[in-house]
Design an enzyme around this catalytic site. Structure first.
Site, short mmCIF file in Angstrom:
data_model
loop_
_atom_site.label_atom_id
_atom_site.label_comp_id
_atom_site.label_asym_id
_atom_site.label_seq_id
_atom_site.Cartn_x
_atom_site.Cartn_y
_atom_site.Cartn_z
N LYS A 295 49.56 34.59 34.33
CA LYS A 295 48.77 35.69 33.14
C LYS A 295 49.91 37.03 32.89
O LYS A 295 51.75 36.98 33.95
CB LYS A 295 48.02 36.76 34.09
CG LYS A 295 46.70 35.77 34.88
CD LYS A 295 46.20 36.70 36.13
CE LYS A 295 47.79 37.25 37.42
NZ LYS A 295 46.52 37.66 38.02
N THR B 209 43.81 50.17 34.36
CA THR B 209 44.20 47.85 34.67
C THR B 209 43.66 47.19 36.54
O THR B 209 43.70 47.01 36.65
CB THR B 209 45.40 46.97 34.52
OG1 THR B 209 46.82 48.14 34.90
CG2 THR B 209 45.52 47.41 32.69
N GLY C 134 42.04 45.54 39.12
CA GLY C 134 41.15 44.90 39.51
C GLY C 134 41.20 43.37 38.68
O GLY C 134 40.33 43.02 38.45
N THR C 135 42.44 43.67 37.33
CA THR C 135 41.65 43.25 36.73
C THR C 135 42.14 41.71 36.89
O THR C 135 41.66 40.74 36.40
CB THR C 135 43.53 43.60 35.10
OG1 THR C 135 44.89 43.62 35.71
CG2 THR C 135 43.14 44.38 34.28
N GLY C 136 43.31 41.37 37.92
CA GLY C 136 44.22 39.65 38.38
C GLY C 136 42.64 39.37 38.90
O GLY C 136 41.97 38.14 38.94
N CYS C 137 41.94 40.35 39.58
CA CYS C 137 40.48 39.68 40.48
C CYS C 137 39.03 39.71 39.59
O CYS C 137 38.57 38.16 40.00
CB CYS C 137 40.18 40.83 41.68
SG CYS C 137 41.70 41.58 42.47
N1 LIG Z 1 46.82 46.63 29.09
C1 LIG Z 1 46.35 44.97 28.80
N2 LIG Z 1 46.00 44.71 27.62
C2 LIG Z 1 45.31 43.36 27.51
N3 LIG Z 1 45.50 42.58 28.61
C3 LIG Z 1 45.67 43.45 30.06
C4 LIG Z 1 46.04 43.78 29.49
N4 LIG Z 1 47.01 44.29 31.24
C5 LIG Z 1 46.32 43.10 31.45
N5 LIG Z 1 45.83 42.42 30.85
C6 LIG Z 1 44.95 41.21 30.95
O1 LIG Z 1 44.94 41.16 32.32
C7 LIG Z 1 44.47 39.85 33.18
C8 LIG Z 1 45.35 40.11 34.56
O2 LIG Z 1 46.29 40.14 34.44
P1 LIG Z 1 47.56 40.86 35.09
O3 LIG Z 1 48.95 40.07 35.00
O4 LIG Z 1 47.48 42.23 35.10
O5 LIG Z 1 46.55 40.42 37.09
P2 LIG Z 1 47.80 41.46 38.22
O6 LIG Z 1 48.53 41.73 37.83
O7 LIG Z 1 46.69 39.94 39.24
O8 LIG Z 1 46.53 41.76 37.73
P3 LIG Z 1 45.87 43.47 38.73
O9 LIG Z 1 46.42 44.56 38.72
O10 LIG Z 1 44.49 43.10 39.68
O11 LIG Z 1 46.85 42.69 40.43
C9 LIG Z 1 45.67 38.84 31.84
O12 LIG Z 1 44.70 37.96 31.06
C10 LIG Z 1 46.86 39.92 31.15
O13 LIG Z 1 46.42 38.89 30.14
C1 LIG Z 2 41.46 43.59 48.40
C2 LIG Z 2 42.05 43.77 47.05
N1 LIG Z 2 42.23 42.25 46.31
C3 LIG Z 2 43.36 42.77 45.36
C4 LIG Z 2 43.51 43.46 44.84
C5 LIG Z 2 44.83 43.79 43.76
O1 LIG Z 2 44.07 43.87 42.46
C6 LIG Z 2 43.59 44.82 45.19
N2 LIG Z 2 43.92 45.95 44.62
N3 LIG Z 2 42.36 45.42 46.99
#
Ligand SMILES: Nc1ncnc2c1ncn2[C@@H]1O[C@H](COP(=O)(O)OP(=O)(O)OP(=O)(O)O)[C@@H](O)[C@H]1O
Ligand SMILES: Cc1ncc(CO)c(N)n1
Length: 270
Positions: A176, A207, A209-212
């Site tokens: 990602k 952002t 929880g985007t990854g979750c």
């Molecule tokens: N500002 C943004 N605008 C558009 N898309 C975004 C943005 N930030 C993240 N994304 C998208 O959101 C999804 C999650 O990516 P990201 O790299 O933020 O994951 P992460 O770091 O695991 O997330 P988390 O913040 O939940 O730990 C991907 O599809 C990424 O391209």
């Molecule tokens: C429980 C949990 N899983 C994943 C993330 C990553 O966003 C978080 N902040 N909390």
């Protein structure tokens, strides 16, 4: 015969509802899968950071899993926060041989920068979980930790995606690009092919929880019978909209808008 698709999250909690199993259940619902969850760790956190973590005892994780599996067999599973080496071994043992599509979100650090995984877990994450993964969804930092590569360019992200599949045994990888600059481009490697999934970057710090939510959406899509490529493509659309149509709540990195595809912000304001 038609069936109701179901998806199971094995992950930690977020009482503010933006990340972890709370985000996963909201996402499953939005992505039309019946949602279920096994709790691995109870986390006192909010959009500003993590205050404390309690790990659920291993035998209770096992009992939760068995309770689900003997009753409503999920059509797909996703894992999120699995903090300790012992917990990774337990979850891997429980999933090994189940023949259920598995999305592994190798959660290591919260958006706030707080650690959610013990350092010693990395090798087990590589050796036990990667070979079971239908799709693994690291962000850049997680991909660096798993592969040992330094990832500054999209070419290096491609290389990491290939390593996760060709060397570590996942069936597909999505590296990602949320933490890169410019467009939000994720790199999918599946069936020997690289695809770039690009969306305009939304200028926001909301952002959490985007990854979750992305990995939960992929699991819901797989539960519905879609291919990995369809699942990841549809999930990218889902998360882009959820980030773009921000709710604007939270004092730190606010949560994404899981409702975005069916409700506009004006519909939910009172
Ligand atoms: N500002 C943004 N605008 C558009 N898309 C975004 C943005 N930030 C993240 N994304 C998208 O959101 C999804 C999650 O990516 P990201 O790299 O933020 O994951 P992460 O770091 O695991 O997330 P988390 O913040 O939940 O730990 C991907 O599809 C990424 O391209
Ligand atoms: C429980 C949990 N899983 C994943 C993330 C990553 O966003 C978080 N902040 N909390």
């Amino acid at each position: 015969m038609r069936r109701v698709p179901s998806a199971l999250s094995i992950a930690g909690t977020d009482p503010t509802g933006g990340a972890g199993i709370h985000a996963d259940l909201k996402t499953f619902q939005e992505c039309k899968a019946y949602g279920m969850a096994v709790v691995t760790s109870v986390v006192a956190q909010n959009t500003k950071g993590v205050q404390d973590v309690w790990h659920v005892p291993l035998e209770m994780v096992e009992k939760q899993m068995k309770a689900v599996l003997e009753d409503i067999r999920p059509n797909a599973v996703k894992t999120g926060m699995i903090a300790t080496p012992e917990m990774i071994e337990k979850v891997a043992d429980l999933l090994d041989g189940q023949d259920i599509p598995l999305v592994i979100d190798p959660v290591m650090v919260a958006t706030s920068g707080d650690s959610l995984m013990e350092q010693e877990s990395t090798s087990l994450m590589k050796n036990r979980l990667m070979p079971l993964a239908h799709v693994v969804t690291p962000n850049i930092a997680e991909a660096e930790t798993l592969t040992g590569l330094s990832i500054k360019t999209q070419k290096e992200a491609e290389q990491a995606a290939k390593m996760l599949v060709d060397d570590m045994g996942a069936s597909a990888a999505v590296v990602k690009g949320g933490h890169f600059t410019g467009d939000a481009t994720d790199i999918l490697y599946v069936n020997g092919q690289i695809d770039y999934l690009t969306a305009p970057r939304t200028d926001t710090n909301h952002t959490h929880g985007t990854g979750c939510s992305l990995s939960a959406s992929i699991a819901a899509e797989l539960a519905r019978g879609n291919t990995i490529k369809e699942a990841v493509t549809n999930s990218k659309t889902f998360i882009s909209q959820a980030i773009h149509d921000t709710l604007g709540i939270g004092k730190g990195n606010g949560p994404v808008n899981h409702w975005a595809s069916r409700l506009k912000k004006d519909d939910i304001l009172v």
